[in-house]
Design a protein around this motif. Structure first.
Motif, PDB file in Angstrom:
ATOM      1  N   ASN B  13       0.822  -1.217   0.000  1.00 37.71           N
ATOM      2  CA  ASN B  13       0.000   0.000   0.000  1.00 37.71           C
ATOM      3  C   ASN B  13       0.854   1.264   0.000  1.00 37.71           C
ATOM      4  O   ASN B  13       0.332   2.362   0.178  1.00 37.71           O
ATOM      5  N   GLY B  36       8.740   4.058  19.064  1.00 35.66           N
ATOM      6  CA  GLY B  36       7.351   4.489  19.100  1.00 35.66           C
ATOM      7  C   GLY B  36       6.451   3.536  18.337  1.00 35.66           C
ATOM      8  O   GLY B  36       6.904   2.744  17.510  1.00 35.66           O
ATOM      9  N   CYS B  39       6.605   2.374  14.345  1.00 33.92           N
ATOM     10  CA  CYS B  39       7.891   2.718  13.747  1.00 33.92           C
ATOM     11  C   CYS B  39       8.527   1.519  13.057  1.00 33.92           C
ATOM     12  O   CYS B  39       9.650   1.591  12.588  1.00 33.92           O
ATOM     13  N   GLY B  40       7.828   0.413  12.962  1.00 35.70           N
ATOM     14  CA  GLY B  40       8.321  -0.684  12.148  1.00 35.70           C
ATOM     15  C   GLY B  40       8.942  -1.828  12.921  1.00 35.70           C
ATOM     16  O   GLY B  40       9.581  -2.706  12.332  1.00 35.70           O
ATOM     17  N   LYS B  41       8.723  -1.883  14.223  1.00 33.59           N
ATOM     18  CA  LYS B  41       9.350  -2.947  15.017  1.00 33.59           C
ATOM     19  C   LYS B  41       8.838  -4.324  14.608  1.00 33.59           C
ATOM     20  O   LYS B  41       9.620  -5.253  14.401  1.00 33.59           O
TER      21      LYS B  41
HETATM   22  N1  LIG Z   1       0.596  -5.665   6.444  1.00 39.89           N
HETATM   23  C1  LIG Z   1       0.770  -4.339   6.339  1.00 39.89           C
HETATM   24  N2  LIG Z   1       0.392  -3.699   5.216  1.00 39.89           N
HETATM   25  C2  LIG Z   1       0.582  -2.378   5.095  1.00 39.89           C
HETATM   26  N3  LIG Z   1       1.136  -1.592   6.018  1.00 39.89           N
HETATM   27  C3  LIG Z   1       1.544  -2.159   7.162  1.00 39.89           C
HETATM   28  C4  LIG Z   1       1.374  -3.566   7.388  1.00 39.89           C
HETATM   29  N4  LIG Z   1       1.860  -3.865   8.606  1.00 39.89           N
HETATM   30  C5  LIG Z   1       2.299  -2.702   9.119  1.00 39.89           C
HETATM   31  N5  LIG Z   1       2.117  -1.677   8.254  1.00 39.89           N
HETATM   32  C6  LIG Z   1       2.518  -0.279   8.476  1.00 39.89           C
HETATM   33  O1  LIG Z   1       3.907  -0.259   8.649  1.00 39.89           O
HETATM   34  C7  LIG Z   1       4.255   0.626   9.697  1.00 39.89           C
HETATM   35  C8  LIG Z   1       5.035  -0.117  10.755  1.00 39.89           C
HETATM   36  O2  LIG Z   1       4.165  -1.024  11.389  1.00 39.89           O
HETATM   37  P1  LIG Z   1       4.657  -2.041  12.524  1.00 39.89           P
HETATM   38  O3  LIG Z   1       5.873  -2.732  12.050  1.00 39.89           O
HETATM   39  O4  LIG Z   1       3.512  -2.866  12.902  1.00 39.89           O
HETATM   40  O5  LIG Z   1       5.024  -1.023  13.698  1.00 39.89           O
HETATM   41  P2  LIG Z   1       5.277  -1.330  15.256  1.00 39.89           P
HETATM   42  O6  LIG Z   1       5.326  -2.799  15.464  1.00 39.89           O
HETATM   43  O7  LIG Z   1       6.570  -0.657  15.561  1.00 39.89           O
HETATM   44  O8  LIG Z   1       4.174  -0.681  16.006  1.00 39.89           O
HETATM   45  C9  LIG Z   1       2.965   1.235  10.199  1.00 39.89           C
HETATM   46  O9  LIG Z   1       2.819   2.494   9.586  1.00 39.89           O
HETATM   47  C10 LIG Z   1       1.916   0.285   9.734  1.00 39.89           C
HETATM   48  O10 LIG Z   1       0.729   0.972   9.455  1.00 39.89           O
END
Ligand SMILES: Nc1ncnc2c1ncn2[C@@H]1O[C@H](COP(=O)(O)OP(=O)(O)O)[C@@H](O)[C@H]1O
Ligand SMILES: [Mg+2]
Lengths: 277, 262
Positions: B13, B36, B39-41
């Motif tokens: 996306n 935060g 942030c991609g963890k």
């Molecule tokens: N399957 C997915 N498809 C699209 N965007 C995603 C997906 N998973 C996470 N994101 C986006 O990627 C970013 C990082 O997400 P995430 O790794 O889950 O963060 P965290 O675990 O640090 O809270 C966020 O902006 C989230 O919206």
């Protein structure tokens, strides 16, 4: 007795719970039994001749007579054979199509709208067409039953596969399962409860449709006994056939439940019987 | 040795979740990743686990690129994710299908003893408390003896007492075979209690912002001043990671603001 060492409150609580456990089914039997006995007495007392609504003793006698001559068994076997074949076909097709459409969004978009449109047709409406296509003998009857069984199974399997928890599937992936192993160790157990429910509603419809099928002209079967009883003015035979339907239908449902119960003990259901172990 | 080489991830996306992550984790090392929300963890952990593939760069374990879930890598999620149709013992032994039954039973029994649940071997998961279920999940992930164990906020759904208890359990289990541990958490105390090294991430796109050594002796005393010093250090880094530009004037001296970081 070990009960003696338990606190005094324990036995009384136990007896109360066993009373409510046995109390409620008995309560449910009261009304039909009361009506049956009442009707029997009314006929014996001569308040009614019981010709159109035969008393239980006459129904029982008819039932016994039909069973003694082997008529009942012959008709029941014919009906059961139709239900079993129709159920088998409906379940196989419904399971395969349901699994594929549940799994693949592409296939779902492709065939599900058509199947939903077909589902909107009352299945009995197919009868004339089936008779034209397949003749008046077994094929059209079994097909009608199969159509009835197909839809609940198809819908149930599709919904079950679609609702398998993505997080649980991910556990399977993390343990490097794929293909057949994923199906066997994750997907199959996950959909099993919903599948059993779908099979049971399919079977219920199968029994409903076999009656419709046998109404359309059959030389044997419990449905034939119904029609025959109507045409010859034998209400006791009709009721005996209905009782036979109820008994066999219930037994086949019990079979599904009984076979599946050992595999579903894990279910976290409200008042699941397994919760007591 | 686990190495991340220029790992980046852009979701379909268009979300740019990770950019150019580089680090190595040695055998037996415990690394905590804090940052935060969003942030991609999780994205990073999933890329390491092979459940997702990075869009750029690669994850290398012992010289071999990780493209899909790997037998040397185990993962524990935020929820226990136990399979409800298997008993507790069945869940713990889930990854040992291909082993002989005797070995499987022995290892399952041993793992259940280690997490203090040997009396629960035969019960269904529905009968466990949240903390017990997560202990079963830990046992399940550790029983195949992975070289790398990934944990994504594993204790965040639990109450504070249970959390501390499980942190201790995790450390004692880790001491058995000393796998590499990579732990995502939003609990700074948890990071400081468990980790040798704490990575602070910065969002949009996710990248490593700071790296803090937490070389305190084990077992760690949460009340000690050395512990508090590391914690303040991490909180200050978190605050800075979230400030948009260079305005980090009072972050170093005022750790109370850090309470808002997640
Ligand atoms: N399957 C997915 N498809 C699209 N965007 C995603 C997906 N998973 C996470 N994101 C986006 O990627 C970013 C990082 O997400 P995430 O790794 O889950 O963060 P965290 O675990 O640090 O809270 C966020 O902006 C989230 O919206
Ligand atoms: Mg996350």
């Amino acid at each position: 007795m070990s009960l003696a060492s338990e606190p005094a409150a324990q036995p009384s609580r136990k007896s109360k719970s066993s009373l409510s456990r046995w109390g409620s089914p008995a309560l449910g039997l009261l009304l039909p039994l009361g009506l049956a006995v009442g009707w029997e007495l009314a006929v014996r007392a001569g308040w009614s001749n019981g010709r159109l609504v035969p008393p239980p003793s006459v129904i029982y006698a008819t039932f016994a007579e039909l069973a003694k001559t082997g008529e009942l068994q012959r008709h029941a076997a014919a009906t059961l054979a139709r239900v079993v074949s129709g159920f088998g076909i409906g379940v196989i097709v419904g399971t395969v199509l349901g699994a594929i459409t549940g799994y693949s969004m592409l296939v779902r978009r492709f065939i599900d709208p058509s199947l939903q449109a077909l589902r909107a047709i009352p299945s009995i409406a197919w009868v004339p067409l089936f008779i034209l296509w397949l003749g008046i003998f077994e094929a059209s009857k079994v097909t009608l039953i199969a159509v009835g069984v197909f839809f609940p199974v198809y819908l149930g399997v599709m919904a079950a596969v679609m609702s398998v928890d993505r997080k649980i599937v991910e556990v399977g992936r993390a343990f490097r399962l794929s293909g057949f192993k994923m199906v066997r160790r994750i997907l199959l157990p996950a959909v099993l409860p919903a599948y059993i429910t779908a099979l049971r509603s399919g079977l219920g419809l199968g029994w409903m449709f076999v009656v419709a099928a046998e109404f359309m002209g059959a030389s044997e079967g419990l449905g034939f006994l119904l029609v025959d009883g109507q045409q010859l003015g034998k209400p006791a035979q009709i009721v005996a056939a209905i009782v036979a339907f109820a008994l066999i239908g219930k037994v086949t449902d019990w079979l599904i439940v009984g076979i599946s119960t050992p595999f579903l003990r894990w279910e976290d259901r409200f008042k699941s019987p397994a919760a007591q172990d | 040795m686990l190495t991340l080489e220029h790992v980046g991830k852009t979701y379909s996306n268009g979300v740019h979740a990770l950019a150019d992550i580089n680090f190595s984790v040695g055998p037996g090392e415990i690394v905590a990743i804090v940052g935060g929300s969003g942030c991609g963890k999780s994205t990073l952990l999933r890329a390491i686990s092979g459940l997702d593939t990075p869009s750029t760069g690669r994850v290398v374990l012992d010289g071999e690129a990780v493209m899909q879930p790997h037998e040397k890598i185990g993962i524990i999620f935020q929820e226990p994710r136990l399979l409800p149709w298997l008993s507790v013992a069945g869940n713990v032994g889930f990854g040992l299908e291909d082993r002989p039954k005797a070995e499987r039973d022995a290892r399952v029994a041993e793992a259940l003893t280690r997490v203090g649940l040997s009396d629960k071997a035969g019960v269904w998961p529905r009968e466990l408390s949240g903390g017990q279920a997560q202990r079963v999940a830990i046992a399940r992930a550790l029983v195949p003896r992975p070289e790398v164990l990934l944990l994504d906020e594993p204790f965040s759904a639990l109450d504070a007492f249970t959390r501390v208890d499980l942190q201790d359990h995790l450390l004692s289990l880790w001491a058995d075979t000393k796998p590499t541990l990579i732990l995502v958490t939003h609990d700074v105390d948890e990071a400081v209690v468990l980790a040798d090294r704490i990575m602070v991430m910065k969002p949009r796109p996710g990248r490593i912002f700071d790296e803090i050594q937490a070389d305190l002796p084990r077992p760690r005393d949460r009340q000690s001043s050395a512990f508090d010093r590391v914690r303040r250090h991490v909180m200050a880094a978190l605050d800075r990671s979230l400030s948009r530009s260079g305005h980090n004037s009072n972050a170093e001296t005022d750790p109370s603001g850090a309470a808002l970081w997640w």
